[in-house]
Design an enzyme around this catalytic site. Structure first.
Site, PDB file in Angstrom:
ATOM      1  N   CYS A 114       0.809  -1.219   0.000  1.00 57.14           N
ATOM      2  CA  CYS A 114       0.000   0.000   0.000  1.00 57.14           C
ATOM      3  C   CYS A 114       0.844   1.271   0.000  1.00 57.14           C
ATOM      4  O   CYS A 114       0.364   2.339  -0.375  1.00 57.14           O
ATOM      5  CB  CYS A 114      -0.954   0.010   1.193  1.00 57.14           C
ATOM      6  N   HIS A 250      -3.277   7.451   1.781  1.00 56.63           N
ATOM      7  CA  HIS A 250      -3.674   6.113   1.350  1.00 56.63           C
ATOM      8  C   HIS A 250      -5.096   5.873   1.832  1.00 56.63           C
ATOM      9  O   HIS A 250      -5.414   6.085   3.002  1.00 56.63           O
ATOM     10  CB  HIS A 250      -2.719   5.075   1.940  1.00 56.63           C
ATOM     11  N   ASN A 280     -10.045   0.019  -0.524  1.00 58.36           N
ATOM     12  CA  ASN A 280      -8.586   0.060  -0.443  1.00 58.36           C
ATOM     13  C   ASN A 280      -8.013  -0.542  -1.720  1.00 58.36           C
ATOM     14  O   ASN A 280      -8.082  -1.750  -1.926  1.00 58.36           O
ATOM     15  CB  ASN A 280      -8.118  -0.721   0.792  1.00 58.36           C
TER      16      ASN A 280
END
Length: 323
Positions: A114, A250, A280
């Protein structure tokens, strides 16, 4: 004079299939309300069976090139952040290189889960600052739907597929924090925390795997480390939270985003949030949010933008950009 990597274009792509929270109610002990309350996610996109990560990345790259008014062969280097490349090798970046008609540059993947796009931006910035490239295409792209455990309601409802891209070009600047372009970067990792977020399979173990996550522990580390890395990146150029126009974090979980903003000292009215629509998307989440922020009119030239992310490794970092 100082050589800076200045943003010239952004673009993103989302697969056609939209998956609302209600779809998970058919197979899991969950609900739309439960997912929204714990993550802020309302829907996400899943790639079609015949779509690969490089396909998604190519769409985003072409959109960024169009905004920048460039062609594929105008690019000197391509850095693609992904943990879900099409093949073990070659890199997904070389596949994008071919798809956009780039024959003069070089291309490679970066894997930091990520945090991948922050790592990719930092690498692209270094290429430009060092004079190894004048124009770099930076992409984050993922098909995380391919590595989900569909029986684990704590993880499979969180992730989606997508891609975002950004084009950097070298410009000579005065060397102050008023310059356009990337002003600072901060990268970190700590392998002691590997077991908090990982895929339980891989090539050298002769196995395929699915994502595993210790959610509460990841949350705790995320808030602390994201605020710390953002502060560090700002300190490097003598700036603080009050100077920030937009935080583009993020997009993992709305509670992490809110807690980090609070710890950083930035109001949510200065945070670009897309997690409700995309879920996500790992390395794709920041470039997706940047592209959405530009296209919606939120992010404008001259704005001070801070991006920060944390992912498996643990790996985390931040980038400060004058748009």
């Amino acid at each position: 004079m100082t050589r800076r990597a200045v943003v010239k274009g952004v673009g993103h792509y989302l697969p056609e299939r939209v998956v609302p929270n209600a779809e998970f109610e058919k197979t899991l002990d969950t609900s739309d309300e439960w997912i929204k309350a714990r993550s802020g996610i309302e829907r996400r996109h899943f790639a079609a069976p015949n779509q690969t990560t490089s396909d998604l990345a190519t769409h985003a790259a072409k959109a960024a090139l169009e905004m920048a008014g460039m062609q594929g062969d105008d690019i000197d280097a391509i850095v693609l952040a992904t943990s879900t490349a099409d093949l073990t090798f070659p890199s997904a970046a070389t596949m994008v290189q071919h798809a956009i008609g780039n024959t003069k540059g070089y291309a490679f993947d970066v894997q930091a889960v990520c945090a991948g796009f922050v790592y990719a931006l930092s690498n692209a910035n270094a290429l430009i600052v060092s004079g190894q490239a004048d124009r770099v295409l930076v992409i984050g792209a993922e098909t995380f739907s391919r590595i989900m455990d569909w029986t684990d309601r704590a993880t499979c409802v969180l992730f989606g597929d997508g891609a975002g891209a950004l084009i950097l070009e070298a410009e000579e600047s005065a060397g102050t924090s008023d310059d356009r372009g990337i002003l600072s970067t901060d990268l970190n990792s700590d392998g002691r925390y590997k077991d908090l977020l990982y895929v339980d399979g891989g090539v050298s173990t002769n196995s395929t795997g699915v994502l595993r996550m210790e959610g509460k522990e990841v949350f705790r580390h995320a808030v602390e480390k994201l605020a710390q890395t953002a502060h560090t990146a700002l300190d490097k150029v003598g700036l603080g939270p009050d100077d920030v126009t937009w935080v583009v974090p993020h997009q993992a979980n709305i509670r992490i985003i809110q807690s980090t903003a609070r710890k950083l000292g930035v109001g949510m009215d200065r945070v670009v949030v897309t997690v409700q629509d995309h879920g996500n998307t790992s390395a794709a989440s920041i470039p997706l949010a940047l592209s959405v922020g530009v296209n919606s009119g939120q992010i404008k030239q001259g704005d001070l933008v801070v991006t920060e992310a944390i992912g498996g490794g643990l790996a985390w970092g931040a980038v400060v950009i004058r748009w």
